[in-house]
Motif scaffolding. Structure first.
Motif, PDB file in Angstrom:
ATOM      1  N   VAL A  15       0.864  -1.173   0.000  1.00  0.00           N
ATOM      2  CA  VAL A  15       0.000   0.000   0.000  1.00  0.00           C
ATOM      3  C   VAL A  15       0.905   1.228   0.000  1.00  0.00           C
ATOM      4  O   VAL A  15       2.031   1.194   0.495  1.00  0.00           O
ATOM      5  N   LEU A  16       0.405   2.300  -0.590  1.00  0.00           N
ATOM      6  CA  LEU A  16       1.147   3.552  -0.678  1.00  0.00           C
ATOM      7  C   LEU A  16       0.498   4.577   0.251  1.00  0.00           C
ATOM      8  O   LEU A  16      -0.727   4.590   0.400  1.00  0.00           O
ATOM      9  N   VAL A  17       1.315   5.440   0.834  1.00  0.00           N
ATOM     10  CA  VAL A  17       0.805   6.434   1.778  1.00  0.00           C
ATOM     11  C   VAL A  17       1.370   7.810   1.427  1.00  0.00           C
ATOM     12  O   VAL A  17       2.582   7.958   1.226  1.00  0.00           O
ATOM     13  N   GLY A  18       0.491   8.808   1.343  1.00  0.00           N
ATOM     14  CA  GLY A  18       0.910  10.176   1.067  1.00  0.00           C
ATOM     15  C   GLY A  18       0.116  11.173   1.902  1.00  0.00           C
ATOM     16  O   GLY A  18      -0.974  10.854   2.381  1.00  0.00           O
ATOM     17  N   LEU A  19       0.667  12.366   2.049  1.00  0.00           N
ATOM     18  CA  LEU A  19       0.012  13.423   2.827  1.00  0.00           C
ATOM     19  C   LEU A  19      -0.383  14.595   1.940  1.00  0.00           C
ATOM     20  O   LEU A  19       0.406  15.043   1.110  1.00  0.00           O
ATOM     21  N   VAL A  20      -1.603  15.092   2.165  1.00  0.00           N
ATOM     22  CA  VAL A  20      -2.060  16.334   1.553  1.00  0.00           C
ATOM     23  C   VAL A  20      -1.792  17.422   2.589  1.00  0.00           C
ATOM     24  O   VAL A  20      -2.303  17.367   3.710  1.00  0.00           O
ATOM     25  N   THR A  52      -4.325   8.393   1.772  1.00  0.00           N
ATOM     26  CA  THR A  52      -3.891   9.785   1.901  1.00  0.00           C
ATOM     27  C   THR A  52      -4.575  10.389   3.117  1.00  0.00           C
ATOM     28  O   THR A  52      -5.628   9.910   3.553  1.00  0.00           O
ATOM     29  N   GLN A  53      -3.956  11.417   3.646  1.00  0.00           N
ATOM     30  CA  GLN A  53      -4.533  12.123   4.776  1.00  0.00           C
ATOM     31  C   GLN A  53      -4.192  13.599   4.665  1.00  0.00           C
ATOM     32  O   GLN A  53      -3.076  13.953   4.274  1.00  0.00           O
ATOM     33  N   LYS A  54      -5.172  14.442   5.002  1.00  0.00           N
ATOM     34  CA  LYS A  54      -4.939  15.887   5.034  1.00  0.00           C
ATOM     35  C   LYS A  54      -4.407  16.272   6.407  1.00  0.00           C
ATOM     36  O   LYS A  54      -5.037  15.985   7.426  1.00  0.00           O
ATOM     37  N   THR A  62       4.474   9.287  13.929  1.00  0.00           N
ATOM     38  CA  THR A  62       3.965   8.223  13.053  1.00  0.00           C
ATOM     39  C   THR A  62       3.695   8.690  11.620  1.00  0.00           C
ATOM     40  O   THR A  62       3.038   7.980  10.863  1.00  0.00           O
ATOM     41  N   PHE A  63       4.152   9.860  11.248  1.00  0.00           N
ATOM     42  CA  PHE A  63       3.969  10.464   9.933  1.00  0.00           C
ATOM     43  C   PHE A  63       2.510  10.808   9.671  1.00  0.00           C
ATOM     44  O   PHE A  63       2.169  11.943   9.410  1.00  0.00           O
ATOM     45  N   VAL A  64       1.598   9.815   9.725  1.00  0.00           N
ATOM     46  CA  VAL A  64       0.157  10.072   9.612  1.00  0.00           C
ATOM     47  C   VAL A  64      -0.433  10.080  11.014  1.00  0.00           C
ATOM     48  O   VAL A  64       0.238   9.713  11.988  1.00  0.00           O
ATOM     49  N   VAL A  84       4.530  -1.498   3.182  1.00  0.00           N
ATOM     50  CA  VAL A  84       3.887  -0.179   3.134  1.00  0.00           C
ATOM     51  C   VAL A  84       4.952   0.817   2.693  1.00  0.00           C
ATOM     52  O   VAL A  84       6.040   0.872   3.280  1.00  0.00           O
ATOM     53  N   ILE A  85       4.643   1.583   1.636  1.00  0.00           N
ATOM     54  CA  ILE A  85       5.610   2.535   1.083  1.00  0.00           C
ATOM     55  C   ILE A  85       5.078   3.950   1.281  1.00  0.00           C
ATOM     56  O   ILE A  85       3.984   4.284   0.823  1.00  0.00           O
ATOM     57  N   PHE A  86       5.865   4.778   1.944  1.00  0.00           N
ATOM     58  CA  PHE A  86       5.505   6.169   2.191  1.00  0.00           C
ATOM     59  C   PHE A  86       6.146   7.049   1.121  1.00  0.00           C
ATOM     60  O   PHE A  86       7.299   6.846   0.754  1.00  0.00           O
ATOM     61  N   ASP A  87       5.385   8.030   0.648  1.00  0.00           N
ATOM     62  CA  ASP A  87       5.868   8.893  -0.423  1.00  0.00           C
ATOM     63  C   ASP A  87       6.999   9.795   0.042  1.00  0.00           C
ATOM     64  O   ASP A  87       7.886  10.129  -0.722  1.00  0.00           O
ATOM     65  N   ASP A  88       6.986  10.203   1.277  1.00  0.00           N
ATOM     66  CA  ASP A  88       8.015  11.109   1.800  1.00  0.00           C
ATOM     67  C   ASP A  88       9.055  10.335   2.588  1.00  0.00           C
ATOM     68  O   ASP A  88       8.801   9.219   3.057  1.00  0.00           O
TER      69      ASP A  88
END
Length: 197
Positions: A15-20, A52-54, A62-64, A84-88
């Motif tokens: 799964v990929l994880v990114g932040l808005v 994704t999370q704003k 925990t980044f998110v 799990v792959i984080f974009d940052d």
């Protein structure tokens, strides 16, 4: 460097994880996650879901947020996801806490790219450069590799307070970094001699 190697024999699900964030709108995050999915595919990984999370800025622990991390954990467990792959880029503290919570392999964009380079490097020079980059990347993240930090190594030549396993490993990695830098210089010298012939 098994730390970063992703098996090509079987396709891993991730799964990929990114932040808005205020600096990074939803469209930009979608583009970054599309690119991350392409990188994952290049490494032989099947990105099956995106989270994704704003937030105004990444959570320092925990980044998110904890709720989002729990949502990711539930999905990972239910779908037998191993990665799990984080974009940052994650800090060593974030990496350690996320791994502890999710109990799966965690990569960030940098470690994924290093893995791709490692699998594609052909020449001795390229392989040495990639290995050097991996060790430099791993050095500040060493603490997550050891759960027995309080254990001391004693014995001959180590009398007194001793050296923790972490200190030993840091010294070994620093020695390897120095050796790899010397190898790169030697390879450059050899290339220079061959080009003059």
């Amino acid at each position: 460097m098994k730390e970063f190697i992703i098996s090509e024999a079987q396709t891993e699900k991730a799964v990929l994880v990114g932040l808005v964030t205020p600096e990074q709108n939803e469209q930009k995050v979608k583009e970054y996650l599309d690119e991350l999915a392409f990188l994952a595919d290049t490494a032989g990984v099947d990105a099956v879901k995106r989270f994704t999370q704003k937030m105004d800025y990444p959570n320092s622990v925990t980044f998110v947020g904890t709720g989002k991390l729990q949502e990711i954990k539930e999905y990972v467990v239910e779908n037998e996801i191993g990665l799990v792959i984080f974009d940052d880029e994650l800090s060593p503290k974030q990496l350690r806490n996320i791994e502890k919570e999710l109990q799966v392999k965690i990569l960030d964009r940098t470690s994924l790219i290093l893995d791709i380079f490692a699998s594609r490097a052909q020449t001795a020079h390229a392989k040495t450069q990639v290995e050097l980059a991996q060790y430099k990347y791993m050095l500040p993240r060493l603490t997550r590799l050891w759960t027995h930090l309080e254990r001391q190594r004693g014995g001959v030549g180590m009398r007194g307070p001793g050296e923790t396993q972490l200190e030993t490993d840091k010294r070994i990695i620093l020695d390897k970094i120095a050796r790899l830098k010397k190898e790169l210089v030697d390879i450059d010298k050899q290339k220079s001699v061959h080009s003059q012939c």
